[in-house]
Design a protein around this motif. Structure first.
Motif, mmCIF file in Angstrom:
data_model
loop_
_atom_site.group_PDB
_atom_site.id
_atom_site.type_symbol
_atom_site.label_atom_id
_atom_site.label_comp_id
_atom_site.label_asym_id
_atom_site.label_seq_id
_atom_site.Cartn_x
_atom_site.Cartn_y
_atom_site.Cartn_z
ATOM 1 N N LYS A 60 0.831 -1.207 0.000
ATOM 2 C CA LYS A 60 0.000 0.000 0.000
ATOM 3 C C LYS A 60 0.866 1.258 0.000
ATOM 4 C CE LYS A 60 -3.926 1.900 2.568
ATOM 5 N NZ LYS A 60 -4.793 1.675 3.738
ATOM 6 N N ASP A 61 1.907 1.292 0.809
ATOM 7 C CA ASP A 61 2.806 2.446 0.869
ATOM 8 C C ASP A 61 3.472 2.705 -0.481
ATOM 9 O OD1 ASP A 61 2.187 2.755 3.556
ATOM 10 O OD2 ASP A 61 4.079 1.892 4.271
ATOM 11 N N LEU A 62 3.915 1.638 -1.133
ATOM 12 C CA LEU A 62 4.550 1.785 -2.437
ATOM 13 C C LEU A 62 3.556 2.309 -3.468
ATOM 14 C CD1 LEU A 62 6.953 1.523 -4.327
ATOM 15 C CD2 LEU A 62 6.390 -0.923 -4.573
ATOM 16 N N ALA A 63 2.348 1.791 -3.441
ATOM 17 C CA ALA A 63 1.322 2.258 -4.382
ATOM 18 C C ALA A 63 1.069 3.754 -4.204
ATOM 19 C CB ALA A 63 0.031 1.463 -4.193
ATOM 20 N N TYR A 64 0.967 4.200 -2.962
ATOM 21 C CA TYR A 64 0.751 5.633 -2.710
ATOM 22 C C TYR A 64 1.965 6.463 -3.108
ATOM 23 C CZ TYR A 64 -3.850 5.410 -0.631
ATOM 24 O OH TYR A 64 -5.199 5.251 -0.452
ATOM 25 N N ILE A 96 9.482 4.759 -6.751
ATOM 26 C CA ILE A 96 10.021 3.548 -6.106
ATOM 27 C C ILE A 96 11.169 3.931 -5.175
ATOM 28 C CG2 ILE A 96 11.314 1.412 -6.527
ATOM 29 C CD1 ILE A 96 9.635 1.170 -9.170
ATOM 30 N N LEU A 97 12.070 4.769 -5.660
ATOM 31 C CA LEU A 97 13.224 5.165 -4.844
ATOM 32 C C LEU A 97 12.809 5.955 -3.615
ATOM 33 C CD1 LEU A 97 15.782 6.049 -7.657
ATOM 34 C CD2 LEU A 97 15.730 4.000 -6.199
ATOM 35 N N ILE A 117 3.575 -5.985 -3.603
ATOM 36 C CA ILE A 117 3.252 -5.874 -5.027
ATOM 37 C C ILE A 117 2.422 -4.618 -5.284
ATOM 38 C CG2 ILE A 117 1.238 -7.387 -4.697
ATOM 39 C CD1 ILE A 117 1.634 -8.310 -7.636
ATOM 40 N N VAL A 118 2.693 -4.004 -6.414
ATOM 41 C CA VAL A 118 1.837 -2.935 -6.922
ATOM 42 C C VAL A 118 1.508 -3.293 -8.361
ATOM 43 C CG1 VAL A 118 1.661 -0.503 -7.551
ATOM 44 C CG2 VAL A 118 2.777 -1.159 -5.420
ATOM 45 N N TYR A 119 0.225 -3.289 -8.643
ATOM 46 C CA TYR A 119 -0.288 -3.559 -9.982
ATOM 47 C C TYR A 119 -0.699 -2.209 -10.551
ATOM 48 C CZ TYR A 119 -3.521 -5.695 -13.419
ATOM 49 O OH TYR A 119 -4.180 -6.082 -14.556
ATOM 50 N N MET A 120 -0.084 -1.808 -11.663
ATOM 51 C CA MET A 120 -0.353 -0.501 -12.258
ATOM 52 C C MET A 120 -1.150 -0.656 -13.540
ATOM 53 S SD MET A 120 3.282 1.457 -11.902
ATOM 54 C CE MET A 120 4.142 0.253 -12.897
ATOM 55 N N GLU A 121 -2.198 0.102 -13.628
ATOM 56 C CA GLU A 121 -2.971 0.208 -14.863
ATOM 57 C C GLU A 121 -2.494 1.495 -15.529
ATOM 58 O OE1 GLU A 121 -4.867 -1.224 -17.579
ATOM 59 O OE2 GLU A 121 -5.806 -2.115 -15.818
ATOM 60 N N LEU A 122 -1.743 1.371 -16.627
ATOM 61 C CA LEU A 122 -1.082 2.524 -17.231
ATOM 62 C C LEU A 122 -1.988 3.345 -18.139
ATOM 63 C CD1 LEU A 122 2.379 0.949 -18.060
ATOM 64 C CD2 LEU A 122 1.788 2.453 -16.150
ATOM 65 N N GLY A 123 -3.055 2.767 -18.613
ATOM 66 C CA GLY A 123 -3.955 3.492 -19.499
ATOM 67 C C GLY A 123 -4.744 2.529 -20.350
ATOM 68 N N ASN A 124 -5.387 3.071 -21.378
ATOM 69 C CA ASN A 124 -6.246 2.292 -22.255
ATOM 70 C C ASN A 124 -5.701 2.359 -23.674
ATOM 71 O OD1 ASN A 124 -8.340 1.419 -23.974
ATOM 72 N ND2 ASN A 124 -9.847 1.877 -22.409
ATOM 73 N N ILE A 125 -5.261 1.243 -24.203
ATOM 74 C CA ILE A 125 -4.645 1.197 -25.523
ATOM 75 C C ILE A 125 -5.615 1.610 -26.625
ATOM 76 C CG2 ILE A 125 -5.143 -1.236 -26.028
ATOM 77 C CD1 ILE A 125 -1.820 0.603 -26.729
#
Length: 126
Positions: free
Chosen positions: A46-50, A122-123, A88-96
């Motif tokens: 959760k912390d990484l996602a934020y 991330i860093l 884990i962080v799952y990223m939805e980058l956009g809509n192709i």
């Protein structure tokens, strides 16, 4: 992933993360800002996602004034998220299928900017 995580723990690695990227294709007319899912049972996830979301927001505000950003962070009960041992962080980058989003993926400078911003997030979290 879980096997590699265990092997790397034995080797003494102290920080391991899973970053899964996804490009949606469900809607043709809907622009999607980058959003993030995390494992609800892992505070590090959760912390990484934020951290990633906050960094993207900061970078959009600095580099694309007035564009706005509606990316979000939430839990989603996807098998990949729930079954992964490391944070884990799952990223939805956009809509192709959306022309504006497609430019985010097809123009090399856009891809590089997003990659740089994500690395910064991330860093900041390590």
């Amino acid at each position: 992933i879980n096997q590699l995580y265990q092997e790397n723990n034995k080797k003494g690695y102290t920080t391991q993360r899973v970053i899964e990227t996804h490009i949606d294709s469900r809607h043709t007319d809907k622009n999607i800002d980058i959003f993030f899912y995390h494992n609800n049972n892992q505070e590090e996830s959760k912390d990484l996602a934020y951290s990633l979301r906050d960094t993207i927001l900061e970078k959009y505000n600095a580099n694309q004034k007035g564009r706005g950003y509606n990316g979000s962070v939430s839990y989603r009960g996807l098998w990949m998220i729930d079954q992964t041992t490391p944070p884990i962080v799952y990223m939805e980058l956009g809509n192709i299928k959306n022309e504006k989003d497609r430019k985010r993926f097809l123009i090399a400078d856009n891809r590089q900017a997003i990659a740089n911003w994500l690395i910064h997030g991330i860093l900041k979290n390590t």
